[in-house]
Scaffold this active site. Structure first.
Site, short mmCIF file in Angstrom:
data_model
loop_
_atom_site.label_atom_id
_atom_site.label_comp_id
_atom_site.label_asym_id
_atom_site.label_seq_id
_atom_site.Cartn_x
_atom_site.Cartn_y
_atom_site.Cartn_z
N ILE A 78 -0.61 -7.03 -7.48
CA ILE A 78 0.35 -8.14 -7.47
C ILE A 78 1.13 -8.10 -6.17
O ILE A 78 1.64 -7.05 -5.78
CB ILE A 78 1.32 -8.06 -8.67
CG1 ILE A 78 0.56 -7.87 -9.99
CG2 ILE A 78 2.20 -9.30 -8.73
CD1 ILE A 78 1.46 -7.59 -11.18
N TYR A 104 7.10 -27.05 2.30
CA TYR A 104 6.76 -26.18 1.17
C TYR A 104 5.67 -26.82 0.33
O TYR A 104 4.69 -26.16 -0.05
CB TYR A 104 8.00 -25.91 0.32
CG TYR A 104 7.72 -25.03 -0.89
CD1 TYR A 104 7.52 -23.66 -0.73
CD2 TYR A 104 7.62 -25.58 -2.16
CE1 TYR A 104 7.25 -22.85 -1.83
CE2 TYR A 104 7.35 -24.78 -3.26
CZ TYR A 104 7.17 -23.41 -3.09
OH TYR A 104 6.90 -22.61 -4.18
#
Length: 316
Positions: free
Chosen positions: A8, A154
């Site tokens: 992760i 974004y």
């Protein structure tokens, strides 16, 4: 059942930390979690949250998604380089008028959010393809489906991620790999707090007066209310993510916030693409009082977004 190795990224806080801890504390001990972060000086919150699982079902490693050698070093440190599940979570945000953002800032967002994923897969995907086994899980966003006011760059980075993954998913099927996009809406984390604070401090002198006024008195003014009304916790998103990972037939896309789903469905309701843009425009500029009242009403319905969801029989 063999324990699955899970790598992760972006685990120093927020969603990455929550996913790492939830998987490490799995009662059936189905996972060995390699929780990574760019700066190991920020590992204390993760260590505290992991508790006695630290060093057992969870190990913390350094990994910078913007550095190919850092990725390679981390992957090589994992026994047999075996990564059964990759959770690509590391990312950064950017809000505001594009006139007030430098090209370098925009490049950094794209380098982290999009090319960071590409670098990870260039290192990890060949091993998964050779084994014909693996699950790639990407923490995307509803803004990978639908752009939002003053989130231009974004949203562009998340659109890039979604298009990249749609293309890659076809190849992944041939190698018996699974690929899932997790698409949260607003999530109340340190990540969002920093994005908001950076927006508050932004130098708006390069923008025209009307745009600066729009950003300050419409966007930033409603930012907190939107998150209070629609926002999930990092733990909510972690719960959804782990259920996707455990699903026997995990979906390609999964939105974590049912309160936000009606907004994204507008994208598919009109092939011309005019409907969502027109509705968002009217909500923001013509019906702002109704929009604000709707957000207050949604607060009363928060329990609906916390209802459990069923993805069928978990995989063994």
């Amino acid at each position: 059942m063999a324990r699955r190795n899970v790598l992760i990224t972006g685990c120093s806080s927020g969603i990455g930390l929550a996913i790492a801890v939830k998987m490490a504390k799995d009662e059936q001990k189905r996972f060995k979690v390699f929780a990574t972060m760019r700066n190991l000086a920020k590992k204390e919150p993760l260590e505290a949250a992991a508790g006695h699982r630290l060093g057992k079902t969870l190990e913390i490693k350094q990994l910078d998604v913007c550095d190919e050698q850092s990725i390679k070093t981390c992957v090589n440190s994992i026994p047999d380089r075996r990564i059964d599940v990759l959770v690509s979570n590391a990312g950064m945000g950017l809000i505001g008028p594009i006139e007030c953002q430098s090209i370098e800032e925009m490049k950094t967002v794209m380098d982290t959010n999009f090319f960071g994923l590409v670098r990870l897969l260039k290192e990890i995907l060949p091993d998964m393809k050779r084994r014909k086994s693996g699950h790639i899980v990407i923490i995307s966003s509803v803004m990978g489906i639908q752009g939002i006011l003053f989130n231009d760059v974004y949203a562009a980075s998340k659109f890039a991620v979604e298009g990249f993954c749609e293309s890659l998913a076809i190849q992944a099927l041939k190698f018996k790999l699974q690929l899932s996009l997790i698409e949260p809406g607003p999530v109340v984390t340190e990540f969002e707090r920093k994005v908001f604070e950076d927006g508050m401090k932004m130098d708006l002198s390069a923008a025209d007066e009307e745009t600066a006024e729009m950003f300050t008195n419409i966007y930033l003014k409603n930012y907190k209310q939107i998150f209070q009304s629609l926002g999930q916790s990092a733990e909510d998103v972690a719960e959804h993510t782990v259920k996707i990972i455990l699903a026997e037939n995990p979906p390609f896309r999964h939105q974590t916030n049912t309160l936000y789903t009606p907004m994204t469905t507008l994208k598919y309701a009109d092939p011309n693409g005019d409907l969502p843009i027109d509705i968002f425009y009217k909500m923001v500029f013509q019906h702002d009082k109704i929009f604000s009242a709707s957000l207050n009403f949604i607060k009363l319905l928060r329990w609906r977004s916390r209802k459990s969801f069923d993805l069928g029989k978990p995989s063994q």
